[in-house]
Design an enzyme around this catalytic site. Structure first.
Site, PDB file in Angstrom:
ATOM      1  N   SER A  17       0.774  -1.193   0.029  1.00  0.00           N
ATOM      2  CA  SER A  17       0.041   0.152   0.007  1.00  0.00           C
ATOM      3  C   SER A  17       0.885   1.322   0.115  1.00  0.00           C
ATOM      4  CB  SER A  17      -0.934  -0.044   1.472  1.00  0.00           C
ATOM      5  OG  SER A  17      -1.417   1.394   1.577  1.00  0.00           O
ATOM      6  N   HIS A  42      -1.324  -1.226  -4.155  1.00  0.00           N
ATOM      7  CA  HIS A  42      -2.718  -1.010  -3.407  1.00  0.00           C
ATOM      8  C   HIS A  42      -2.746   0.399  -3.257  1.00  0.00           C
ATOM      9  CE1 HIS A  42      -5.986  -2.147  -0.861  1.00  0.00           C
ATOM     10  NE2 HIS A  42      -5.698  -0.908  -0.192  1.00  0.00           N
ATOM     11  N   ASP A  44      -4.896   3.724  -1.773  1.00  0.00           N
ATOM     12  CA  ASP A  44      -6.069   3.828  -0.779  1.00  0.00           C
ATOM     13  C   ASP A  44      -6.554   5.146  -1.134  1.00  0.00           C
ATOM     14  OD1 ASP A  44      -6.129   1.648   0.957  1.00  0.00           O
ATOM     15  OD2 ASP A  44      -4.053   1.985   1.633  1.00  0.00           O
ATOM     16  N   MET A  46      -9.269   8.088   0.003  1.00  0.00           N
ATOM     17  CA  MET A  46      -9.952   8.531   1.131  1.00  0.00           C
ATOM     18  C   MET A  46     -10.545   9.888   1.105  1.00  0.00           C
ATOM     19  SD  MET A  46      -7.341   7.141   4.189  1.00  0.00           S
ATOM     20  CE  MET A  46      -6.474   5.734   4.110  1.00  0.00           C
ATOM     21  N   HIS A  75      -8.823   1.013  -3.603  1.00  0.00           N
ATOM     22  CA  HIS A  75      -9.438   0.837  -2.414  1.00  0.00           C
ATOM     23  C   HIS A  75     -10.450   2.030  -2.188  1.00  0.00           C
ATOM     24  CE1 HIS A  75      -9.855  -0.302   2.111  1.00  0.00           C
ATOM     25  NE2 HIS A  75     -10.756  -0.349   1.704  1.00  0.00           N
ATOM     26  N   MET A  77     -12.252   4.397  -0.245  1.00  0.00           N
ATOM     27  CA  MET A  77     -12.984   4.484   1.379  1.00  0.00           C
ATOM     28  C   MET A  77     -13.574   6.015   1.218  1.00  0.00           C
ATOM     29  SD  MET A  77      -9.946   3.144   3.401  1.00  0.00           S
ATOM     30  CE  MET A  77      -8.745   3.238   2.285  1.00  0.00           C
ATOM     31  N   MET A 146     -11.260  -5.799   6.014  1.00  0.00           N
ATOM     32  CA  MET A 146     -10.411  -4.788   6.968  1.00  0.00           C
ATOM     33  C   MET A 146     -10.154  -5.391   8.120  1.00  0.00           C
ATOM     34  SD  MET A 146      -9.950  -2.198   4.915  1.00  0.00           S
ATOM     35  CE  MET A 146      -8.870  -1.372   6.063  1.00  0.00           C
ATOM     36  N   GLY A 151      -8.789   4.162   7.421  1.00  0.00           N
ATOM     37  CA  GLY A 151      -8.361   5.544   7.732  1.00  0.00           C
ATOM     38  C   GLY A 151      -6.770   5.751   7.882  1.00  0.00           C
ATOM     39  N   PHE A 152      -6.104   5.017   8.341  1.00  0.00           N
ATOM     40  CA  PHE A 152      -4.726   4.964   8.479  1.00  0.00           C
ATOM     41  C   PHE A 152      -3.808   4.000   8.425  1.00  0.00           C
ATOM     42  CE2 PHE A 152      -7.354   8.203  10.925  1.00  0.00           C
ATOM     43  CZ  PHE A 152      -6.756   9.528  10.556  1.00  0.00           C
ATOM     44  N   GLY A 153      -2.550   4.271   8.005  1.00  0.00           N
ATOM     45  CA  GLY A 153      -1.608   3.062   8.126  1.00  0.00           C
ATOM     46  C   GLY A 153      -1.035   2.965   9.286  1.00  0.00           C
ATOM     47  N   GLY A 154      -0.199   1.702   9.451  1.00  0.00           N
ATOM     48  CA  GLY A 154       0.548   1.594  10.553  1.00  0.00           C
ATOM     49  C   GLY A 154      -0.390   1.199  11.852  1.00  0.00           C
ATOM     50  N   ASP A 182      -6.780  -6.232   4.563  1.00  0.00           N
ATOM     51  CA  ASP A 182      -6.118  -5.086   4.712  1.00  0.00           C
ATOM     52  C   ASP A 182      -5.966  -4.695   5.982  1.00  0.00           C
ATOM     53  OD1 ASP A 182      -5.046  -2.539   4.087  1.00  0.00           O
ATOM     54  OD2 ASP A 182      -6.900  -1.900   2.797  1.00  0.00           O
ATOM     55  N   GLY A 183      -4.509  -4.275   6.654  1.00  0.00           N
ATOM     56  CA  GLY A 183      -4.522  -3.627   7.739  1.00  0.00           C
ATOM     57  C   GLY A 183      -3.737  -4.329   8.862  1.00  0.00           C
ATOM     58  N   GLY A 184      -2.752  -3.741   9.065  1.00  0.00           N
ATOM     59  CA  GLY A 184      -1.929  -4.512  10.151  1.00  0.00           C
ATOM     60  C   GLY A 184      -0.966  -5.690   9.858  1.00  0.00           C
ATOM     61  N   GLY A 204       1.164  -2.014   4.195  1.00  0.00           N
ATOM     62  CA  GLY A 204       1.742  -0.450   4.008  1.00  0.00           C
ATOM     63  C   GLY A 204       3.162  -0.447   4.815  1.00  0.00           C
TER      64      GLY A 204
HETATM   65  C1  DX5 Z   1      -6.172   1.432   5.932  1.00  0.00           C
HETATM   66  C2  DX5 Z   1      -5.791   1.258   4.552  1.00  0.00           C
HETATM   67  C3  DX5 Z   1      -4.961   0.315   4.314  1.00  0.00           C
HETATM   68  C4  DX5 Z   1      -3.381   0.905   4.683  1.00  0.00           C
HETATM   69  C5  DX5 Z   1      -2.712  -0.341   5.417  1.00  0.00           C
HETATM   70  O1  DX5 Z   1      -7.288   2.288   5.899  1.00  0.00           O
HETATM   71  O2  DX5 Z   1      -6.810   0.740   3.922  1.00  0.00           O
HETATM   72  O3  DX5 Z   1      -4.579  -0.108   2.997  1.00  0.00           O
HETATM   73  O4  DX5 Z   1      -2.482   1.403   3.980  1.00  0.00           O
HETATM   74  O5  DX5 Z   1      -1.614  -0.299   5.962  1.00  0.00           O
HETATM   75  P1  DX5 Z   1      -0.760  -0.990   7.043  1.00  0.00           P
HETATM   76  O6  DX5 Z   1      -0.419  -2.144   6.393  1.00  0.00           O
HETATM   77  O7  DX5 Z   1       0.154   0.017   7.459  1.00  0.00           O
HETATM   78  O8  DX5 Z   1      -1.513  -1.351   8.126  1.00  0.00           O
HETATM   79 ZN    ZN Z   2      -6.527  -0.283   1.714  1.00  0.00          ZN
END
Ligand code: DX5
Ligand code: ZN
Length: 227
Positions: A17, A42, A44, A46, A75, A77, A146, A151-154, A182-184, A204
């Site tokens: 991502s 990927h 994102d 938003m 993706h 959102m 999800m 909303g946020f990476g990391g 997707d996520g974590g 990501g």
């Molecule tokens: C979160 C995004 C993800 C994000 C994942 O809302 O949809 O695609 O980039 O990031 P990581 O892998 O850092 O959780």
């Molecule tokens: Zn995503």
């Protein structure tokens, strides 16, 4: 536009991502993940309404379309996905995923994606029941689960995701739909996700956030395959 590949049953697809990429040198970062064997990129999107953050728009997909050699997995959102389907198709998206929790006529929006020949995806947030997907299964190529609140990476992978992935995987199997998570995702959670039935993983922070991007991607892929 690069078309999505024909699905290979035994393969695990990795989709880095770019939300966590260094945007000052995005083209180079994309090259690195491609060289390391990334399957899709990927993206994102938003809108500050569906999620409390803003990111990219169709212009980025259009620019990336000139340089990427792998499909763009977009993706959305956004609260009103129907408004953005056409711009993203024109920009060169390969797969378009909308959220089941978004506004508007979800079925019509999915049909529009499908009709354009893109992979058609539907995503669910952590608190949405897997069964809500049932009326749409006939139209889907992929379901994006999800494993964090979007909303946020990391963020950290939510433990309840394992059960949700398993439930979604059961529904997806009969219709030959790919399950993406997707996520974590990192080396540890990649195994949990694929063990529960996921075949594609978005990552990501665990890829672009690392000093050695290539090694990070390879490690996640190997961990996911070790299942
Ligand atoms: C979160 C995004 C993800 C994000 C994942 O809302 O949809 O695609 O980039 O990031 P990581 O892998 O850092 O959780
Ligand atoms: Zn995503």
């Amino acid at each position: 536009m690069i078309s999505m590949p024909k699905l290979q049953q035994e393969k695990i697809y990795i989709a880095p991502s770019i939300l966590s990429a260094d945007l000052t040198c995005l083209a180079r970062q994309v090259e690195l993940v491609q060289e390391a064997g990334a399957d899709w990129l990927h993206i994102d999107i938003m809108d500050g309404h569906f999620v409390p953050n803003l990111s990219f728009g169709p212009a980025l997909v259009k620019n990336l379309d000139k340089v990427v050699k792998i499909p763009q997995d977009v993706h959305l959102m956004v609260q009103e996905p129907q408004k953005f389907i056409e711009p993203f198709i024109k920009a060169g998206a390969s797969a378009l995923t909308i959220h089941i929790e978004a506004r508007g006529n979800i079925r019509e929006t999915l049909k529009q994606i499908k009709k354009a020949g893109l992979w058609c995806g539907l995503s669910i947030k952590p608190d949405t029941q897997a069964a809500t997907l049932i009326p749409y299964l006939d139209l889907l190529d992929l379901i994006l689960v999800m494993s964090v609140y979007p909303g946020f990476g990391g963020q950290e992978f939510l433990p309840q995701s394992q059960n949700q992935i398993s439930q979604v995987a059961k529904l997806a199997k009969e219709h030959n739909i790919l399950v993406e998570v997707d996520g974590g995702i990192n080396r540890q959670t990649a195994k949990i996700a694929t063990g529960a039935g996921a075949q594609a993983l978005v990552a990501g922070a665990a890829i672009f956030g690392q000093t050695d991007i290539k090694k990070a991607l390879t490690d996640i892929k190997n961990a996911a395959l070790a299942n």
